[in-house]
Enzyme design. Structure first.
Site, PDB file in Angstrom:
ATOM      1  N   GLU A  93      16.285  35.304 -11.715  1.00 53.30           N
ATOM      2  CA  GLU A  93      17.336  36.070 -12.366  1.00 53.30           C
ATOM      3  C   GLU A  93      17.136  37.562 -12.156  1.00 53.30           C
ATOM      4  O   GLU A  93      16.008  38.048 -12.057  1.00 53.30           O
ATOM      5  CB  GLU A  93      17.345  35.752 -13.870  1.00 53.30           C
ATOM      6  N   CYS A 106      17.363  45.382 -12.877  1.00 50.19           N
ATOM      7  CA  CYS A 106      16.073  44.809 -13.263  1.00 50.19           C
ATOM      8  C   CYS A 106      15.873  43.570 -12.394  1.00 50.19           C
ATOM      9  O   CYS A 106      16.671  42.634 -12.458  1.00 50.19           O
ATOM     10  CB  CYS A 106      16.108  44.452 -14.745  1.00 50.19           C
ATOM     11  N   CYS A 113       6.252  32.740 -13.457  1.00 48.44           N
ATOM     12  CA  CYS A 113       5.187  33.751 -13.594  1.00 48.44           C
ATOM     13  C   CYS A 113       3.861  33.035 -13.769  1.00 48.44           C
ATOM     14  O   CYS A 113       3.791  31.989 -14.409  1.00 48.44           O
ATOM     15  CB  CYS A 113       5.458  34.642 -14.803  1.00 48.44           C
ATOM     16  N   CYS A 117       1.644  35.519 -21.110  1.00 46.02           N
ATOM     17  CA  CYS A 117       1.937  36.302 -22.315  1.00 46.02           C
ATOM     18  C   CYS A 117       2.680  35.398 -23.310  1.00 46.02           C
ATOM     19  O   CYS A 117       3.717  34.819 -22.973  1.00 46.02           O
ATOM     20  CB  CYS A 117       2.787  37.520 -21.970  1.00 46.02           C
ATOM     21  N   CYS A 120       6.587  35.841 -24.117  1.00 47.51           N
ATOM     22  CA  CYS A 120       7.557  35.979 -23.027  1.00 47.51           C
ATOM     23  C   CYS A 120       8.070  34.618 -22.558  1.00 47.51           C
ATOM     24  O   CYS A 120       7.278  33.706 -22.288  1.00 47.51           O
ATOM     25  CB  CYS A 120       6.897  36.717 -21.857  1.00 47.51           C
ATOM     26  N   GLY A 164       8.166  37.447 -13.268  1.00 43.40           N
ATOM     27  CA  GLY A 164       6.988  37.540 -12.420  1.00 43.40           C
ATOM     28  C   GLY A 164       6.163  38.788 -12.623  1.00 43.40           C
ATOM     29  O   GLY A 164       6.569  39.726 -13.312  1.00 43.40           O
ATOM     30  N   GLU A 165       4.976  38.770 -12.017  1.00 47.99           N
ATOM     31  CA  GLU A 165       4.073  39.922 -12.091  1.00 47.99           C
ATOM     32  C   GLU A 165       4.072  40.575 -10.701  1.00 47.99           C
ATOM     33  O   GLU A 165       3.493  40.029  -9.751  1.00 47.99           O
ATOM     34  CB  GLU A 165       2.671  39.436 -12.501  1.00 47.99           C
ATOM     35  N   SER A 196       6.608  47.525 -13.152  1.00 47.16           N
ATOM     36  CA  SER A 196       5.953  47.241 -14.424  1.00 47.16           C
ATOM     37  C   SER A 196       4.913  46.153 -14.225  1.00 47.16           C
ATOM     38  O   SER A 196       5.196  45.101 -13.665  1.00 47.16           O
ATOM     39  CB  SER A 196       7.005  46.778 -15.439  1.00 47.16           C
ATOM     40  N   SER A 219       2.476  47.118 -19.374  1.00 53.99           N
ATOM     41  CA  SER A 219       2.794  46.417 -20.618  1.00 53.99           C
ATOM     42  C   SER A 219       1.530  46.365 -21.459  1.00 53.99           C
ATOM     43  O   SER A 219       0.676  45.505 -21.248  1.00 53.99           O
ATOM     44  CB  SER A 219       3.276  45.008 -20.307  1.00 53.99           C
ATOM     45  N   LEU A 220       1.412  47.300 -22.381  1.00 56.83           N
ATOM     46  CA  LEU A 220       0.154  47.436 -23.118  1.00 56.83           C
ATOM     47  C   LEU A 220       0.154  46.555 -24.376  1.00 56.83           C
ATOM     48  O   LEU A 220      -0.705  45.714 -24.549  1.00 56.83           O
ATOM     49  CB  LEU A 220      -0.041  48.914 -23.480  1.00 56.83           C
ATOM     50  N   HIS A 221       1.093  46.768 -25.244  1.00 57.04           N
ATOM     51  CA  HIS A 221       1.304  45.974 -26.473  1.00 57.04           C
ATOM     52  C   HIS A 221       0.186  46.028 -27.496  1.00 57.04           C
ATOM     53  O   HIS A 221       0.416  45.771 -28.672  1.00 57.04           O
ATOM     54  CB  HIS A 221       1.647  44.513 -26.164  1.00 57.04           C
ATOM     55  N   ASN A 295      12.608  40.700 -28.368  1.00 53.17           N
ATOM     56  CA  ASN A 295      13.687  39.737 -28.169  1.00 53.17           C
ATOM     57  C   ASN A 295      13.142  38.360 -28.451  1.00 53.17           C
ATOM     58  O   ASN A 295      12.359  37.831 -27.660  1.00 53.17           O
ATOM     59  CB  ASN A 295      14.195  39.813 -26.735  1.00 53.17           C
ATOM     60  N   CYS A 338      14.561  41.858 -21.971  1.00 51.96           N
ATOM     61  CA  CYS A 338      13.145  41.734 -21.598  1.00 51.96           C
ATOM     62  C   CYS A 338      12.558  40.458 -22.160  1.00 51.96           C
ATOM     63  O   CYS A 338      12.693  40.178 -23.345  1.00 51.96           O
ATOM     64  CB  CYS A 338      12.303  42.847 -22.223  1.00 51.96           C
TER      65      CYS A 338
HETATM   66  N1  SAH Z   1       4.979  41.105 -15.511  1.00 49.04           N
HETATM   67  C1  SAH Z   1       5.441  42.440 -15.655  1.00 49.04           C
HETATM   68  C2  SAH Z   1       6.942  42.597 -15.608  1.00 49.04           C
HETATM   69  C3  SAH Z   1       7.801  41.613 -16.372  1.00 49.04           C
HETATM   70  S1  SAH Z   1       7.982  41.733 -18.112  1.00 49.04           S
HETATM   71  C4  SAH Z   1       4.887  43.053 -16.908  1.00 49.04           C
HETATM   72  O1  SAH Z   1       4.232  42.346 -17.673  1.00 49.04           O
HETATM   73  O2  SAH Z   1       5.040  44.245 -17.127  1.00 49.04           O
HETATM   74  C5  SAH Z   1       8.895  43.156 -18.489  1.00 49.04           C
HETATM   75  C6  SAH Z   1       8.571  43.718 -19.884  1.00 49.04           C
HETATM   76  O3  SAH Z   1       9.136  42.891 -20.928  1.00 49.04           O
HETATM   77  C7  SAH Z   1       7.092  43.779 -20.158  1.00 49.04           C
HETATM   78  O4  SAH Z   1       6.762  44.994 -20.758  1.00 49.04           O
HETATM   79  C8  SAH Z   1       6.897  42.639 -21.146  1.00 49.04           C
HETATM   80  O5  SAH Z   1       5.750  42.796 -21.908  1.00 49.04           O
HETATM   81  C9  SAH Z   1       8.169  42.712 -21.942  1.00 49.04           C
HETATM   82  N2  SAH Z   1       8.487  41.501 -22.695  1.00 49.04           N
HETATM   83  C10 SAH Z   1       8.145  40.232 -22.398  1.00 49.04           C
HETATM   84  N3  SAH Z   1       8.637  39.382 -23.327  1.00 49.04           N
HETATM   85  C11 SAH Z   1       9.319  40.134 -24.215  1.00 49.04           C
HETATM   86  C12 SAH Z   1      10.086  39.832 -25.385  1.00 49.04           C
HETATM   87  N4  SAH Z   1      10.246  38.580 -25.803  1.00 49.04           N
HETATM   88  N5  SAH Z   1      10.666  40.865 -26.050  1.00 49.04           N
HETATM   89  C13 SAH Z   1      10.530  42.130 -25.607  1.00 49.04           C
HETATM   90  N6  SAH Z   1       9.824  42.467 -24.511  1.00 49.04           N
HETATM   91  C14 SAH Z   1       9.221  41.488 -23.825  1.00 49.04           C
END
Ligand code: SAH
Length: 346
Positions: A93, A106, A113, A117, A120, A164-165, A196, A219-221, A295, A338
């Protein structure tokens, strides 16, 4: 019968050499290359300034594995999601996100992937394979056409934040970006492209060594190892001190500010301790923080933190002179936001 080769796997030089080996002029290679990349030709028939005989010869030797937009959905906020079918039937997608000032594509870099995470939806899909450079390029070209069609202007920005990464498909992503940025491709400036990553230290260093000109987002979180490895289990193998070191290396070589993506969840990273850890992490190199709205994916393990926690993040980061943006989600009603990309049609 031997399988026909994908013509877009050839470089321009190889294409020129091919024509010479066929007794034609090298220049023919340039013409065909232009059809394949800047004009996004889907078939040899489209190449109207190439003789019928040459087109037939190409047809006999090659295929054009163009992606096909299989299904398209438009959100009430203008976001467009494409389900894209690849030549082997697999689906990825990509999303077009319009705002007043820009139109962003995007795009996906892998089918599914390989990371895990927990928050996700894409992570629930098995990784099937890496995308080829042309499959990544085609997603961008398709969105560029949709942008022209619906919004009357070209695409302005690209983020590798789809499925994907990207850094686990390093070579193909870099090759695709080369095409996207080249005048023979789409001529989009690398400054308008952001890759990213979930944070793979070795690959971040490689990007720095390769002197890439695009932007980097991580993507730190969480800036606390125990929390981060709980929500992003793969990161157990990549402690924050290694990530920090790779980011310092990146900044020393590129002088390019990094964006940290960060979702604040109830009971996970909504404490003062979590904020202070982030502030400390942000002092290592020039950066900015994008607070992303969560989300929800189907189960309830993760919940967006309350407004107070988010306001605390903003005020404490700002007090420490750290740039912080709040990113509102787009395209939620069509599962295009996202972390929601999971090949679901609604
Ligand atoms: N693999 C890469 C790119 C894909 S994810 C990465 O991890 O950066 C794109 C972004 O969406 C990342 O920052 C990820 O952490 C975030 N993301 C994943 N699931 C999400 C969700 N349910 N709600 C909000 N952001 C999310």
């Amino acid at each position: 019968m031997s399988e026909k080769k994908d013509i877009r796997a050839l470089t321009k030089t190889e294409l020129r050499e091919f024509f010479v080996s066929e007794g034609d002029k090298a220049f023919r290679g340039n013409q065909v290359y232009e059809w394949l990349w800047s004009k996004s030709a889907h078939s040899f028939e489209d190449m109207t300034n190439i003789s019928l005989e040459t087109r037939k010869m190409l047809e006999d030797n090659f295929v054009i594995n163009h992606i096909k937009v299989d299904h398209m959905q438009r959100s009430s906020d203008g976001t467009v999601k494409n389900a894209v079918k690849l030549h082997d039937g697999l689906i990825v997608e990509s999303v077009l996100i319009p705002t007043e000032s820009r139109t962003t594509a995007c795009v996906s870099s892998q089918v599914g992937c390989s990371l895990d995470c927990n928050f996700c939806a894409t992570a629930r899909l098995k990784k099937m394979r890496n995308l080829n450079p042309d499959e990544i390029f085609d997603q961008v070209a398709a969105i560029n056409q949709e942008s022209l069609l619906y919004y009357n202007h070209k695409l302005s920005n690209i983020v590798f934040m789809g499925m994907g990464e990207p850094l686990m498909n390093y070579n193909n992503v870099l090759k695709a970006i080369e095409k996207i940025t080249s005048p023979e491709g789409l001529g989009i400036s690398p400054r308008r492209i952001t890759v990213s990553t979930s944070g793979l230290p070795k690959m971040i260093k490689k990007l720095a060594d390769d002197e890439v000109k695009f932007n980097l987002a991580v993507s730190l979180h969480s800036a606390i190892d125990e929390v981060r490895s709980e929500i992003m289990p793969f990161s157990k193998a990549f402690p924050l001190k290694d990530l920090k070191e790779s980011l310092e290396y990146w900044y020393a070589k590129t002088e390019s500010r990094v964006t940290y993506e960060y979702v604040v969840w109830k009971g996970i990273n909504d404490s003062k301790e979590a904020i202070n850890a982030l502030v400390k992490f942000c002092k290592y190199i020039p950066c900015k923080v994008n607070l992303i709205e969560y989300n929800p994916i189907d189960d309830g393990d993760f919940q967006q933190a309350n407004q107070q926690a988010i306001s605390d993040y903003i005020s404490i980061l700002e007090m420490n002179d750290i740039i912080v943006n709040v990113r509102r989600s787009r395209g939620k009603d069509i599962d295009a936001a996202c972390g929601q990309l999971a090949n679901k049609k609604s």
